[in-house]
Design an enzyme around this catalytic site. Structure first.
Site, PDB file in Angstrom:
ATOM      1  N   LYS A 138       0.737  -1.133   0.137  1.00  0.00           N
ATOM      2  CA  LYS A 138      -0.085   0.186   0.094  1.00  0.00           C
ATOM      3  C   LYS A 138       0.759   1.240  -0.034  1.00  0.00           C
ATOM      4  O   LYS A 138       1.530   1.780   1.105  1.00  0.00           O
ATOM      5  CB  LYS A 138      -0.882   0.203   1.203  1.00  0.00           C
ATOM      6  CG  LYS A 138      -1.902   1.329   1.502  1.00  0.00           C
ATOM      7  CD  LYS A 138      -2.182   1.732   2.491  1.00  0.00           C
ATOM      8  CE  LYS A 138      -2.147   3.416   2.731  1.00  0.00           C
ATOM      9  NZ  LYS A 138      -2.247   4.301   1.368  1.00  0.00           N
ATOM     10  N   GLU A 159       9.665   1.594  11.008  1.00  0.00           N
ATOM     11  CA  GLU A 159      10.583   2.557  10.777  1.00  0.00           C
ATOM     12  C   GLU A 159       9.971   4.072  10.955  1.00  0.00           C
ATOM     13  O   GLU A 159       9.136   4.246   9.782  1.00  0.00           O
ATOM     14  CB  GLU A 159      11.845   2.497   9.531  1.00  0.00           C
ATOM     15  CG  GLU A 159      12.354   1.320   9.493  1.00  0.00           C
ATOM     16  CD  GLU A 159      13.339   1.165  10.889  1.00  0.00           C
ATOM     17  OE1 GLU A 159      13.836   2.131  11.326  1.00  0.00           O
ATOM     18  OE2 GLU A 159      13.629   0.127  11.217  1.00  0.00           O
ATOM     19  N   CYS A 169      13.136  11.534   7.057  1.00  0.00           N
ATOM     20  CA  CYS A 169      13.309  10.986   8.218  1.00  0.00           C
ATOM     21  C   CYS A 169      14.553  11.456   9.092  1.00  0.00           C
ATOM     22  O   CYS A 169      14.717  11.552  10.228  1.00  0.00           O
ATOM     23  CB  CYS A 169      13.023   9.674   8.462  1.00  0.00           C
ATOM     24  SG  CYS A 169      14.047   8.670   7.135  1.00  0.00           S
ATOM     25  N   GLU A 189       9.187  16.480  15.667  1.00  0.00           N
ATOM     26  CA  GLU A 189       9.577  16.195  14.329  1.00  0.00           C
ATOM     27  C   GLU A 189       8.679  17.320  13.349  1.00  0.00           C
ATOM     28  O   GLU A 189       7.442  17.294  13.491  1.00  0.00           O
ATOM     29  CB  GLU A 189       9.232  14.899  13.644  1.00  0.00           C
ATOM     30  CG  GLU A 189       9.764  14.597  12.291  1.00  0.00           C
ATOM     31  CD  GLU A 189       9.588  13.247  11.765  1.00  0.00           C
ATOM     32  OE1 GLU A 189       8.396  12.692  11.706  1.00  0.00           O
ATOM     33  OE2 GLU A 189      10.424  12.519  11.173  1.00  0.00           O
TER      34      GLU A 189
END
Ligand code: NAP
Length: 480
Positions: free
Chosen positions: A175, A250, A284, A381
């Site tokens: 997906k 992750e 990331c 973040e």
């Protein structure tokens, strides 16, 4: 260029969703429609999972070199159309064309790499304790795997999950992220043209809450590899815990770069600037905290502000730094910039929507100084081109602040002092440590993953380690 209507890939065929509904993927640089995709349902997803389950045994029994040959042919097909795919990537995700070209090349290289690895997956021989016996291990695929991927590396991440999964003999349901699924279709076409048997790879587009959640809660799925935000990663973990599926998560980062007095300040500025503003800060592993010794602090901040100001912002097909992927990502970045100002950090440069002729999701590269580690802009973040510069008085304080984070993905130190470099390797809490190099970027043959809330910490991606998640080991005693 006309927007293409794409379909799901199920059991070797391109098919519509049973809902017949679609969603549009738009170019973040100007709002034009790039492609349209099926808004798939639970029924579509279950059909894809069934196709994978039916194909699983035959693919697992296919000799490794034959599986590798399919990946090698797919790599060749992708290489032949790399320029077009890179342009599509820029048009749907927004990153600069050179960055997109590098990402497509990574996907090609990953396919070639795991094509070779497919021949090495037999297991290993061990010395038996008795005579007339054999002792060995046999490597087997885990089974039907679900892959759920983010938009920020929309072809590299699907490739670095799908290639080892397929090399190891697993059937896959993938997906892609809804913001950037077009390049996954390009990858899928290459695998299809390369002769991947029907049902071995199935690609379903649609919302995370419907398609993604059906994959993560389905009893037929043996393993789920997810890359994305920590918040969604936790949902995946909960769901998979109920079914007992193996998981690899992750997730986010808040990556520090420490700059010590022995550093060449110009070099440090380039390392931090490229790590912070490359791919519009939407990595990331992006450098989002610069932790800088007070003796060079002012010079560093001035240099980084100049670096940010010199970047040319515009459509990724033309400029150094493209737009953010969506209006909501842009809004999130602007919210954090407001919070930084309210928290008392000094806005050195940027902080606003630039004055451009384009109607896209652009934001200026932004540098905050006088940041304290407890501020939200130093803890959360942001996922945009914003860097928080924190002053410190010595190495110990720098490492303490670098580790003062819920995340632990990538970290770097810029120093000429060998002792500081080695202590940093030992003391930093991160899955990737770099000395005199930016926090972003990792070669394909080394393990990649984080610690703390950046990762489930159970498995690593890429390199030899990338195969571990997709395989299981049987120990065999044979006496004769
Ligand atoms: P995201 O919102 O967490 O989405 C990731 C994927 O999960 C998408 O395909 C999404 O589908 C799907 N999803 C959403 N809700 C779901 C649910 N309830 N169940 C199952 N799947 C669901 O992340 P993103 O915004 O795409 O990507 C940015 C994030 O990824 C950042 O936090 C970044 O740090 C992280 N990231 C980490 C790494 C790493 O290696 N550590 C690498 C790259 C990015 P939809 O798109 O349809 O919502």
């Amino acid at each position: 260029m006309a927007a293409q209507q794409r379909m799901n890939y199920c059991n070797g065929k391109w098919i519509e969703s049973e809902s017949t509904e679609t969603f549009s993927v738009t170019n973040p640089a100007d709002g034009s429609v790039v492609s349209r995709f099926p808004k798939s349902t639970e029924v579509d997803t279950e059909r894809a999972i069934r196709a994978a389950a039916d194909a699983q045994d035959t693919w697992a029994e296919t000799p490794g070199p034959e599986r590798g040959a399919v990946l090698r042919r797919a790599a060749g097909h992708l290489e032949n159309r790399a320029d077009d795919v890179a342009e599509t990537l820029t048009r749907e995700e927004g990153k600069a064309l050179a960055e997109a070209a590098g990402e497509v090349q990574r996907a090609v290289d990953i396919l070639y790499y795991y094509a070779e690895k497919a021949s090495d997956l037999a297991g290993e021989a061990k010395a038996p304790s008795g005579q007339n016996s054999r002792l060995r291990t046999v490597t087997e695929p885990v089974g039907v795997v679900g892959l759920i991927t983010p938009w920020n590396y929309p072809i590299a991440i699907p490739a670095w999950k799908a290639a080892p999964a397929l090399a190891a003999g697993n059937a896959v349901v993938l997906k892609p992220a809804s913001q950037a699924p077009t390049v996954v279709h390009e990858l899928t076409e290459c695998l299809d043209e390369a002769g991947l048997p029907d049902g071995v790879l199935n690609v379903v587009t649609g919302s995370g809450s419907e398609v993604g959640a059906t994959i993560t809660s389905h009893e037929t799925i043996d393993a789920i590899s997810f890359t994305g935000s920590s918040a969604v990663g936790e949902l995946v973990r909960e769901s998979a815990t109920e079914t007992g599926a193996r998981i690899q998560l992750e997730m986010g980062g808040k990556n520090p770069a420490v700059v010590m007095p022995s550093a060449d300040v110009d070099e440090a500025v380039t390392i931090v600037g490229s790590g912070a503003f490359g791919v519009t800060g939407q990595a990331c592993t992006a450098t989002s905290r610069a932790i800088v010794h007070e003796s060079i602090y002012d010079e560093f901040v001035d240099g980084l502000a100049d670096y940010a100001t010199d970047l040319d912002i515009g459509p990724g097909l033309e400029a150094d730094m493209g737009p953010q992927v969506t209006a909501s990502e842009l809004e999130g970045t602007l919210d954090y910039i407001e919070r930084g100002k309210e928290e008392g950090a000094t806005l050195e440069v940027g902080g606003d929507v630039p004055d451009t002729e384009y109607d896209g999701h652009y934001v200026e590269p932004t540098v905050f100084s006088n940041v304290k580690s407890e501020m939200q802009i130093a803890q959360e973040e942001i996922f945009g081109p914003v860097v928080a510069v924190i002053p410190v008085s010595d190495f110990e304080e720098a490492v303490t602040i670098a580790n003062d984070s819920q995340y632990g993905l990538s970290a770097s130190i810029i120093t000429k002092n060998l002792s500081e470099a080695n202590r940093f390797i030992d003391e930093i809490e991160a899955g990737v440590v770099k000395i005199n190099e930016k926090t972003t970027g990792l070669e394909l043959h080394v393990p990649f993953g984080g610690t703390k809330n950046s990762s489930s910490e159970t498995w690593r991606e890429q390199g030899d380690a990338g195969l571990d998640f997709f395989t299981t080991t049987k120990t065999v005693y044979l006496n004769y």
